[in-house]
Design an enzyme around this catalytic site. Sequence first.
Site, PDB file in Angstrom:
ATOM      1  N   LYS A   1      -2.482  -2.892   8.413  1.00 58.85           N
ATOM      2  CA  LYS A   1      -2.485  -4.361   8.470  1.00 58.85           C
ATOM      3  C   LYS A   1      -1.664  -4.920   7.321  1.00 58.85           C
ATOM      4  CE  LYS A   1      -4.374  -6.236  11.971  1.00 58.85           C
ATOM      5  NZ  LYS A   1      -3.693  -7.279  12.746  1.00 58.85           N
TER       6      LYS A   1
ATOM      7  N   TYR B   1      -3.575   9.460   0.601  1.00 57.54           N
ATOM      8  CA  TYR B   1      -3.420   9.114   2.005  1.00 57.54           C
ATOM      9  C   TYR B   1      -2.395   7.983   2.175  1.00 57.54           C
ATOM     10  CZ  TYR B   1      -4.337   9.079   6.871  1.00 57.54           C
ATOM     11  OH  TYR B   1      -4.166   9.188   8.227  1.00 57.54           O
TER      12      TYR B   1
ATOM     13  N   TYR C   1       2.407   0.000  14.768  1.00 57.52           N
ATOM     14  CA  TYR C   1       1.328  -0.224  13.817  1.00 57.52           C
ATOM     15  C   TYR C   1       1.486   0.653  12.575  1.00 57.52           C
ATOM     16  CZ  TYR C   1      -3.215  -0.868  11.755  1.00 57.52           C
ATOM     17  OH  TYR C   1      -4.209  -1.179  10.878  1.00 57.52           O
TER      18      TYR C   1
ATOM     19  N   GLN D   1      -6.193 -28.095  -9.991  1.00 61.75           N
ATOM     20  CA  GLN D   1      -6.552 -29.172 -10.948  1.00 61.75           C
ATOM     21  C   GLN D   1      -5.505 -30.291 -11.039  1.00 61.75           C
ATOM     22  OE1 GLN D   1     -10.029 -26.986 -11.788  1.00 61.75           O
ATOM     23  NE2 GLN D   1      -9.621 -29.050 -12.441  1.00 61.75           N
TER      24      GLN D   1
ATOM     25  N   ASP E   1      -6.864  -0.621  -0.932  1.00 61.21           N
ATOM     26  CA  ASP E   1      -5.764   0.347  -1.057  1.00 61.21           C
ATOM     27  C   ASP E   1      -4.431  -0.314  -1.392  1.00 61.21           C
ATOM     28  OD1 ASP E   1      -5.151  -0.832   1.362  1.00 61.21           O
ATOM     29  OD2 ASP E   1      -5.436   0.971   2.575  1.00 61.21           O
TER      30      ASP E   1
ATOM     31  N   ASP F   1       0.885  -1.163   0.000  1.00 60.59           N
ATOM     32  CA  ASP F   1       0.000   0.000   0.000  1.00 60.59           C
ATOM     33  C   ASP F   1       0.920   1.210   0.000  1.00 60.59           C
ATOM     34  OD1 ASP F   1      -1.578   2.159   0.612  1.00 60.59           O
ATOM     35  OD2 ASP F   1      -2.431   1.314   2.446  1.00 60.59           O
TER      36      ASP F   1
HETATM   37  C1  F6R Z   1      -6.738  -0.716   8.747  1.00 58.15           C
HETATM   38  C2  F6R Z   1      -6.539   0.622   8.187  1.00 58.15           C
HETATM   39  C3  F6R Z   1      -7.464   1.700   8.573  1.00 58.15           C
HETATM   40  C4  F6R Z   1      -6.779   2.755   9.442  1.00 58.15           C
HETATM   41  C5  F6R Z   1      -7.753   3.828   9.911  1.00 58.15           C
HETATM   42  C6  F6R Z   1      -7.063   4.916  10.720  1.00 58.15           C
HETATM   43  O1  F6R Z   1      -5.766  -1.592   8.309  1.00 58.15           O
HETATM   44  O2  F6R Z   1      -5.621   0.852   7.435  1.00 58.15           O
HETATM   45  O3  F6R Z   1      -8.612   1.197   9.194  1.00 58.15           O
HETATM   46  O4  F6R Z   1      -6.184   2.129  10.539  1.00 58.15           O
HETATM   47  O5  F6R Z   1      -8.389   4.418   8.821  1.00 58.15           O
HETATM   48  O6  F6R Z   1      -6.022   5.437   9.960  1.00 58.15           O
HETATM   49  P1  F6R Z   1      -5.112   6.657  10.442  1.00 58.15           P
HETATM   50  O7  F6R Z   1      -4.534   6.257  11.778  1.00 58.15           O
HETATM   51  O8  F6R Z   1      -4.069   6.757   9.356  1.00 58.15           O
HETATM   52  O9  F6R Z   1      -5.987   7.856  10.533  1.00 58.15           O
HETATM   53 MG    MG Z   2      -3.797   2.577   3.110  1.00 55.99          MG
HETATM   54 MG    MG Z   3      -4.570  -2.253   2.696  1.00 55.35          MG
END
Ligand code: F6R
Ligand code: MG
Ligand code: MG
Length: 370
Positions: free
Chosen positions: A236, A90, A233, A246, A52, A11
């Site tokens: 994900k 983003y 973090y 097959q 994404d 991503d």
């Molecule tokens: C899950 C994911 C989104 C973000 C959420 C908050 O894998 O990517 O759910 O965790 O949108 O994002 P931030 O912290 O960047 O505002």
């Molecule tokens: Mg993203």
């Molecule tokens: Mg993703």
Amino acid sequence: MKTTLSIIKADVGSYCGHQRCHAKLMEAANGVLKEAKESGVLIDYYIGRCGDDMDLVMTHDKGEGNEQVHKTAWNAFVSATEEAKKLKLYGAGQDLLSDAFSGNVKGMGPGCAEIEMEERKSEPVVCFLMDKTDPGAFNLPVYKMFADPFNTAGLVIDPNMRGGFKFEVYDIYENKRVILNTPEELYDLLALVGSTSKYVIKRVYPGPGNKVPEDEPAAAVSTDKLHQIAGEYVGKDDPVAIVRGQSGLPAVGEIVEPYSFPHLVAGWMRGSHVGPVYPCSMDKSDPTRFDGPPRIVALGFQLAEGNLVGPNDVFADPAFDRARRESLAAADYMRRHGPFQPHRLPPADMEYTSMPKVMEKLRERFKPVE
Ligand code: F6R
Ligand code: MG
Ligand code: MG
């Protein structure tokens, strides 16, 4: 000549928020991959996406973990990141965790699943692309494909499959692996892979007596854990997987059958929630509701001397409408728990989200219980 099928994904920016990989990013990646094809690094490629995440499906004759191939993917992501920055998308460049490429994308942010194989007379493969979940999300469906006779009729009917399959399982916290033979060690396998946050199926190999050589994977899953690489973090892992089908392996219909049940997986909003998987076409893969529910796309190809024939966007089929409806009903049910478990992940898994920062300020206020 052996063919290697590699999916490398990342991503590197999306709109709006964490929903969709922009077409301009895919165009930028295409420029890099086209050049690599012309110069003979790649035989063929297809650029897909799930939500994404941009997924580079590439074929070549260079084996797994090849520096030239991985560098090509890295350069494609770098080029896409430049576009993402221009568009102020983003999370531009979010999964490129290092400033410079060194040898292999392993440990650098992008996820990767690869299989080197002797192409059979006909070689059907399914590439699974997921968004808003982690590699353990593949445990249940891959188990069903290769070990559950209620899913895969071939385990009962096809003499080729009577030797079962061998599962390579990673302990992603201890960085160890074990190989378990099915059907003999089915219960041991389930004892491990039922714990989806610790044990993940990395590869599946054919058992004795199969037409496919025992040392050639029938399936491979990306197991890269972003939080372990970055130490915090950063989204994900949004895993990918390759499954060959097959002629002694599960039929393509047996490979996609597990997704008629929208099982619960970890991920969804902020990588902190349990929710149902939602099988969908690539075009319908934007995770919108509560940043989800977690998506899975299945692209079916035939390999022809390394050329990719396809894809067939399998879950576009209305035969999966009912699974989608069930997924949405399960999403409603889970959402009604709000911030409570089991919708929210258990505390041990919350350690890898932004939660510890929230807990920090409460720490001093905790007093011993007399
Ligand atoms: C899950 C994911 C989104 C973000 C959420 C908050 O894998 O990517 O759910 O965790 O949108 O994002 P931030 O912290 O960047 O505002
Ligand atoms: Mg993203
Ligand atoms: Mg993703």
